[in-house]
Design an enzyme around this catalytic site. Structure first.
Site, PDB file in Angstrom:
ATOM      1  N   GLU A 104      34.489  37.759  48.799  1.00  0.00           N
ATOM      2  CA  GLU A 104      33.169  37.139  48.705  1.00  0.00           C
ATOM      3  C   GLU A 104      32.560  36.909  50.088  1.00  0.00           C
ATOM      4  O   GLU A 104      31.358  37.057  50.285  1.00  0.00           O
ATOM      5  CB  GLU A 104      33.271  35.809  47.963  1.00  0.00           C
ATOM      6  CG  GLU A 104      33.733  35.953  46.503  1.00  0.00           C
ATOM      7  CD  GLU A 104      34.128  34.623  45.887  1.00  0.00           C
ATOM      8  OE1 GLU A 104      34.195  33.628  46.636  1.00  0.00           O
ATOM      9  OE2 GLU A 104      34.381  34.580  44.676  1.00  0.00           O
ATOM     10  N   HIS A 309      39.882  49.749  45.757  1.00  0.00           N
ATOM     11  CA  HIS A 309      40.469  50.079  47.058  1.00  0.00           C
ATOM     12  C   HIS A 309      39.788  49.277  48.159  1.00  0.00           C
ATOM     13  O   HIS A 309      40.429  48.767  49.069  1.00  0.00           O
ATOM     14  CB  HIS A 309      40.322  51.576  47.343  1.00  0.00           C
ATOM     15  CG  HIS A 309      40.722  51.950  48.741  1.00  0.00           C
ATOM     16  ND1 HIS A 309      42.038  51.979  49.153  1.00  0.00           N
ATOM     17  CD2 HIS A 309      39.979  52.278  49.829  1.00  0.00           C
ATOM     18  CE1 HIS A 309      42.085  52.321  50.427  1.00  0.00           C
ATOM     19  NE2 HIS A 309      40.852  52.515  50.859  1.00  0.00           N
ATOM     20  N   SER A 310      38.483  49.167  48.089  1.00  0.00           N
ATOM     21  CA  SER A 310      37.692  48.381  49.039  1.00  0.00           C
ATOM     22  C   SER A 310      36.389  48.021  48.348  1.00  0.00           C
ATOM     23  O   SER A 310      36.143  48.424  47.210  1.00  0.00           O
ATOM     24  CB  SER A 310      37.422  49.178  50.329  1.00  0.00           C
ATOM     25  OG  SER A 310      36.517  50.238  50.060  1.00  0.00           O
TER      26      SER A 310
END
Length: 423
Positions: A104, A309-310
């Site tokens: 976040e 993954h990202s």
């Protein structure tokens, strides 16, 4: 090792090929040659091509079943105290919550929910002086080895309190001085050779600290470790994906453990969602790695990457939400350990919620403090290269000062200690 203990741990399933016999020990007669490249290979009169389907798959070692009870009711309970189990759960939960908050706060690579047991459990089994070189998805190693929330948050925002001096991207920690874990790099072709080099140096110095690693230049490193009998533990987190590529499109053989056998390295496959299995396997691997002058060990921990993954990756494009949800709510390392704790009267739903809330508050509080801290003085960018600044560095430093004074609106120098004077 006592055979009954081996059986109780399931360590009979280790794949342990014969140790290397050097070519100099071979001999040959006219009738029966002993080829130095395969000393123990018998001579036959029929062609027998070996295929992977000829061999049974390497089994996966586990301690707990999906309900949090011993998978084998006849074996001894894990040699783990209640306090240890609770600490491990809190550390795994902390890593999980850190993952969410960092996602976040900084849209950057994630620590991979679903693999907490591998990192926390393996780190718990190693000695305090053992050297670790790891990858960017292994926050649990740092957590278990003593990194604090302040360390994590300071690294995230690159404040002056970052042990890595603000030089790396988020979740790429530097903790050698504090935890014995070398700085994390994004490049995956670095960690394994570093570990083998460290292990070889320890061997030359007759030290007894094995080295652990998780990713990197695999084949060359394994070959050197095997031929030089380096005391190193290779840990592979097989989470099913390389970004968006599933393992079914990466290899046709029997996973990664089988590759260790090909190099003459003892190998074991383990349920990476079972922290007790992870701990026991790593502990036994350490014992073996230090035995008889040292040797390499390979452990393949089977897990599942729950997260993307990202933040630039949308994993729903290559796998279903149902698949992810089944791992998130089913055979999940946190859920599995929580069931064990509940079964043993060590935790309940209320305690779990209170712990989760307390950790989240503590993480957010440290993030707020870290964001208010200044960054290191500008001169720190020139530190740790040479013992003394070179002539070129001094010239670069003055040029940097000139540019910053010429274009003051382009540089936020006041966010650094001492502002421009700190250069």
């Amino acid at each position: 090792m006592d055979e009954e203990l081996r059986k109780s741990w399931g360590l009979r399933d280790w794949c342990a090929p014969e140790r290397c016999i050097r070519w100099s020990t071979t001999s040959s007669t006219i009738d029966i040659p002993r080829f130095p490249g395969a000393v123990n290979s018998p001579l036959v009169t029929t062609m027998n091509f070996r295929t992977s389907s000829d061999l049974a798959p390497i089994p996966t070692y586990r301690v707990m079943n999906s309900e949090g009870y011993l998978n084998d009711p006849n074996r001894q309970p894990p040699d783990v105290s209640n306090d240890q189990a609770l600490i491990w759960y809190k550390n795994m939960l902390t890593v999980n919550i850190l993952d969410t908050i960092m996602f976040e706060a900084q849209r950057q690579g994630r620590v991979s929910a679903g693999e907490e047991a591998v990192t926390v459990g393996s780190a718990a089994a190693l000695g305090p002086d053992d050297v670790i070189t790891c990858q960017y998805r292994e926050t649990g190693v740092f957590q278990q080895r003593g990194f604090t929330l302040k360390d994590f948050m300071s690294q995230l925002v690159a404040s002056r309190n970052d042990p890595g001096k603000g030089r790396n991207i988020p979740v790429h920690y530097s903790g050698k001085q504090k935890t014995g874990v070398h700085a994390v790099a994004s490049t995956l072709e670095t960690q394994i050779p570093h570990a083998v080099g460290a292990a070889y140096a320890f061997k030359m110095e007759a030290k007894e600290n094995p080295t652990e690693t998780s990713e990197g230049d695999f084949h060359g490193a394994l070959n050197m470790a095997a031929t030089q009998d380096c005391p190193v533990i290779f840990i592979c987190r097989n989470n099913g994906f390389a970004i968006s590529t599933p393992t079914s499109e990466q290899y046709c053989g029997d996973g990664i453990a089988s590759r260790g056998i090909g190099y003459g390295i003892d190998a074991l496959r383990v349920d990476g969602t079972d922290i007790f299995a992870v701990y026991e396997a790593t502990k036994e691997a350490r014992r073996r790695a230090l035995q008889d002058g040292g040797r390499p060990i390979l452990i393949e921990f089977m897990s599942y990457r729950v997260s993307h993954h990202s933040t630039s990756d949308d994993s729903f494009a290559y796998r279903s939400k149902g698949e992810i949800e089944s791992w998130k709510t089913g055979h999940n390392p946190l859920s599995l350990l929580l069931r064990w704790l509940e079964n043993n009267g060590l935790c309940n739903e209320t305690m779990e919620k209170e712990t989760r809330l307390a950790i989240r508050k503590a993480v957010l509080a440290e993030l707020t403090v870290a964001e208010s801290e200044q960054k290191l003085a500008l001169r720190a960018v020139f530190d740790d290269v040479y013992a003394e600044l070179s002539e070129e560095q001094l010239a670069q430093k003055e040029e940097l000062r000139r540019i910053m004074m010429t274009f003051p609106d382009e540089y936020d120098v006041e966010s650094h200690e001492g502002g421009l004077a700190g250069l």
